[in-house]
Design a protein around this motif. Sequence first.
Motif, short mmCIF file in Angstrom:
data_model
loop_
_atom_site.label_atom_id
_atom_site.label_comp_id
_atom_site.label_asym_id
_atom_site.label_seq_id
_atom_site.Cartn_x
_atom_site.Cartn_y
_atom_site.Cartn_z
N GLU A 39 -58.55 -55.06 4.83
CA GLU A 39 -59.11 -54.19 3.79
C GLU A 39 -59.11 -54.86 2.42
N MET A 40 -58.12 -55.73 2.17
CA MET A 40 -58.03 -56.41 0.88
C MET A 40 -59.14 -57.43 0.68
N VAL A 41 -59.68 -57.97 1.76
CA VAL A 41 -60.71 -59.00 1.62
C VAL A 41 -62.10 -58.51 2.01
N ALA A 42 -62.20 -57.32 2.60
CA ALA A 42 -63.49 -56.81 3.06
C ALA A 42 -64.39 -56.49 1.86
N SER A 54 -50.57 -57.21 -1.85
CA SER A 54 -51.14 -56.94 -3.17
C SER A 54 -50.56 -57.87 -4.23
N GLY A 55 -49.52 -58.63 -3.88
CA GLY A 55 -48.96 -59.58 -4.84
C GLY A 55 -47.46 -59.74 -4.70
N ARG A 56 -46.89 -60.40 -5.68
CA ARG A 56 -45.48 -60.77 -5.64
C ARG A 56 -44.53 -59.58 -5.52
N GLU A 57 -44.85 -58.48 -6.19
CA GLU A 57 -43.96 -57.32 -6.12
C GLU A 57 -43.90 -56.76 -4.71
N PHE A 63 -41.08 -62.57 5.54
CA PHE A 63 -40.64 -63.74 4.77
C PHE A 63 -41.81 -64.26 3.96
N ILE A 64 -41.49 -65.02 2.93
CA ILE A 64 -42.53 -65.65 2.11
C ILE A 64 -42.88 -66.98 2.77
N PRO A 65 -44.11 -67.10 3.26
CA PRO A 65 -44.48 -68.32 4.00
C PRO A 65 -44.76 -69.50 3.08
N PRO A 66 -44.53 -70.71 3.60
CA PRO A 66 -44.89 -71.89 2.82
C PRO A 66 -46.41 -71.94 2.63
N TYR A 67 -46.85 -72.56 1.58
CA TYR A 67 -48.26 -72.77 1.24
C TYR A 67 -48.95 -71.48 0.82
N LEU A 68 -48.89 -70.43 1.62
CA LEU A 68 -49.63 -69.20 1.36
C LEU A 68 -48.85 -68.22 0.49
N GLY A 69 -47.55 -68.32 0.49
CA GLY A 69 -46.71 -67.35 -0.22
C GLY A 69 -47.01 -67.28 -1.71
N SER A 70 -47.29 -68.40 -2.31
CA SER A 70 -47.56 -68.40 -3.76
C SER A 70 -48.87 -67.70 -4.10
N MET A 74 -40.64 -56.62 -2.18
CA MET A 74 -40.21 -55.35 -1.61
C MET A 74 -40.12 -55.45 -0.09
N LEU A 75 -41.12 -56.07 0.54
CA LEU A 75 -41.13 -56.20 1.99
C LEU A 75 -39.96 -57.06 2.48
#
Length: 131
Positions: free
Chosen positions: A117-120, A61-64, A78-85, A68-69
Amino acid sequence: MTPEALAALDRVRAIALALPRADERLSHGSPGFFITKGKFFAYFWHNHHGDGMTCVHVKTSGREEQAMLVEMDPDFYFIPPYLGSSGWIGLRLDQPDTDWADTDWDRVADRVRMSWEMVAPRGLLEQVDER
């Protein structure tokens, strides 16, 4: 790809393609899973740019939620390269000092489903809810 990574890809593929209207295609050389005529909801990466990891990336759902995860389980998330932002999170399928057989596939399936579910499209979500 190692036999363990191939087995992990098979598991991720089975999870993703079991979702309604899910499809697969290569994206930047790695398997990506998307809703037909729609958006991607998961990517499988193995040793991407020599990072030595086998993982699946899903939307959050976003950065928060990302923060948390990662704070909750930094060996798995982990925050992946390229997609994390853009709000994606990585799930390590080859956690350090852990046997591949110990991967929590229920947790992986839950995160892949939540990403789907987020993109459906709303109409597709309504069809699924009616079942």
